[in-house]
Design a protein around this motif. Sequence first.
Motif, PDB file in Angstrom:
ATOM      1  N   VAL A  58       0.816  -1.229   0.000  1.00 31.78           N
ATOM      2  CA  VAL A  58       0.000   0.000   0.000  1.00 31.78           C
ATOM      3  C   VAL A  58       0.850   1.279   0.000  1.00 31.78           C
ATOM      4  CG1 VAL A  58      -1.866   1.235   1.191  1.00 31.78           C
ATOM      5  CG2 VAL A  58      -1.753  -1.265   1.335  1.00 31.78           C
ATOM      6  N   ASP A  59       1.801   1.344   0.928  1.00 33.83           N
ATOM      7  CA  ASP A  59       2.527   2.610   1.089  1.00 33.83           C
ATOM      8  C   ASP A  59       3.985   2.341   1.492  1.00 33.83           C
ATOM      9  OD1 ASP A  59       3.517   5.056   1.769  1.00 33.83           O
ATOM     10  OD2 ASP A  59       1.751   5.701   2.903  1.00 33.83           O
ATOM     11  N   GLY A  60       4.859   2.341   0.511  1.00 30.44           N
ATOM     12  CA  GLY A  60       6.274   2.024   0.733  1.00 30.44           C
ATOM     13  C   GLY A  60       7.005   3.063   1.551  1.00 30.44           C
ATOM     14  N   SER A  61       6.366   4.210   1.801  1.00 36.44           N
ATOM     15  CA  SER A  61       7.086   5.258   2.541  1.00 36.44           C
ATOM     16  C   SER A  61       6.959   5.089   4.052  1.00 36.44           C
ATOM     17  CB  SER A  61       6.571   6.642   2.124  1.00 36.44           C
ATOM     18  OG  SER A  61       5.243   6.811   2.586  1.00 36.44           O
ATOM     19  N   LEU A  62       6.177   4.120   4.501  1.00 34.27           N
ATOM     20  CA  LEU A  62       5.996   3.905   5.947  1.00 34.27           C
ATOM     21  C   LEU A  62       7.321   3.441   6.572  1.00 34.27           C
ATOM     22  CD1 LEU A  62       4.064   3.661   8.411  1.00 34.27           C
ATOM     23  CD2 LEU A  62       3.701   1.273   7.742  1.00 34.27           C
ATOM     24  N   ALA A  63       7.716   4.105   7.676  1.00 38.85           N
ATOM     25  CA  ALA A  63       9.006   3.755   8.311  1.00 38.85           C
ATOM     26  C   ALA A  63       8.790   3.137   9.685  1.00 38.85           C
ATOM     27  CB  ALA A  63       9.868   5.009   8.429  1.00 38.85           C
ATOM     28  N   TYR A  64       9.467   2.036   9.937  1.00 32.24           N
ATOM     29  CA  TYR A  64       9.459   1.365  11.242  1.00 32.24           C
ATOM     30  C   TYR A  64      10.707   0.498  11.307  1.00 32.24           C
ATOM     31  CZ  TYR A  64       7.429  -2.257   8.254  1.00 32.24           C
ATOM     32  OH  TYR A  64       7.202  -3.135   7.225  1.00 32.24           O
ATOM     33  N   ARG A  65      11.021   0.012  12.505  1.00 30.52           N
ATOM     34  CA  ARG A  65      12.223  -0.841  12.637  1.00 30.52           C
ATOM     35  C   ARG A  65      11.807  -2.281  12.891  1.00 30.52           C
ATOM     36  NH1 ARG A  65      14.742   3.162  16.069  1.00 30.52           N
ATOM     37  NH2 ARG A  65      16.419   4.184  14.949  1.00 30.52           N
ATOM     38  N   LYS A  66      12.624  -3.190  12.424  1.00 28.56           N
ATOM     39  CA  LYS A  66      12.410  -4.603  12.741  1.00 28.56           C
ATOM     40  C   LYS A  66      13.692  -5.358  12.404  1.00 28.56           C
ATOM     41  CE  LYS A  66      11.087  -6.243   8.234  1.00 28.56           C
ATOM     42  NZ  LYS A  66      10.268  -7.134   7.460  1.00 28.56           N
ATOM     43  N   SER A  67      13.791  -6.553  12.928  1.00 28.83           N
ATOM     44  CA  SER A  67      14.896  -7.407  12.515  1.00 28.83           C
ATOM     45  C   SER A  67      14.526  -8.870  12.709  1.00 28.83           C
ATOM     46  CB  SER A  67      16.177  -7.049  13.276  1.00 28.83           C
ATOM     47  OG  SER A  67      17.239  -7.841  12.821  1.00 28.83           O
TER      48      SER A  67
END
Length: 354
Positions: A58-67
């Motif tokens: 939907v929205d590639g600009s969404l920023a979050y962290r994960k690993s």
Amino acid sequence: MTETSVQVEDPNAPTMAVALKIWRYDAQTGEKELREYEVDAPEWACLLDVLDLIKDKVDGSLAYRKSCRMMICGSCGMRMDGRAVLACKERMKPIVDAGHVPVISAMGNLPIVKDLVVDMDPFWGKVRAVKPWLDPGYDEAEEKERIVSQQDMNVIHKEALCIMCGCCVSECNSMESDPDFLGPAALAKGFRFVGDPRERGQIERLNTLNQEHGIWDCTRCYFCNERCPKGVDPRDAIAKLGAESIKEGIDHDMGAKHAKWFVTSAKTTGWLRETELVPKTQGVVSAIKEAKFALKLLRHGKVPPPVPPHVAEDVHEARGLYELVREQGRDGALGIVQGERALARLDQEKGLEE
Ligand code: SF4
Ligand code: SF4
Ligand code: FES
């Protein structure tokens, strides 16, 4: 920020429609907006899976962290409906079944960089301030291996579980009013080394942790215990540091003096004599200075009787408890009852009553 993930797509897996409201934020422009998203997700999806789907589809600009995606790396801390969570731990099915659309936002008490990504520098600065490594008191390792018993290591078992996610810091009341407060994660790390049987710098560590912005600045709101996803119970670690400090005679902070006075007052009369707190711990001059404030409280009916009516009928119970702790050598950190154990006991008692 994250790279988009590869979704494991099983065409036969049952799916559900998941809606989220996400606080989008751009630190450069200061723009803030609550946007709603809806995606189809497998029924087993957790919050992190749903964020991945939103970002992928939907929205590639969404920023979050994960690993790690398995509650180990501590990267995916964020808030769901105002409470800090690990996104990879929160299952979405019950929320969808309840017809709820949760609001997702960045963690609190840390500056937001973009959307759900916070700047962790202040967090790491505080962890560094508690010297997060063991000081065994020698430079050269001895030839022979030093075995530490499991029982000795159990003392710091919970604190060693910390994954440095920052969820506790996000919820910390004290940090909200004093950004320099060391905070629950760093203090839990502090106890991880103070309580380590191999550590040789306990006194130095305790002195550091007793300084301004240290252990006694905690308001005991217990939110850190409530929100820690790994059961570290940082507030309990802070209580252990306080008890250990008093045991070692490090009691110059007003918080330590107050704690000591409450023990004395419970032991002598069985009452917590709050009105005597200031003269007994800060001295008569301070008490006079605080008199105006005390009168104000009195007018609002917020002052207990200046002199307790009598020695409590069951004072022997308080005295007995004091003696028991002393005889068992449970002063210091060993005397602190872990929150979860206390709660388990209450549950048990409730179960017996039913
Ligand atoms: S109990 Fe203390 S350290 Fe924990 S969240 Fe509350 S104020 Fe912060
Ligand atoms: S104490 Fe718990 S909430 Fe705080 S950083 Fe460690 S794991 Fe996260
Ligand atoms: S992604 Fe590692 S803890 Fe959630």
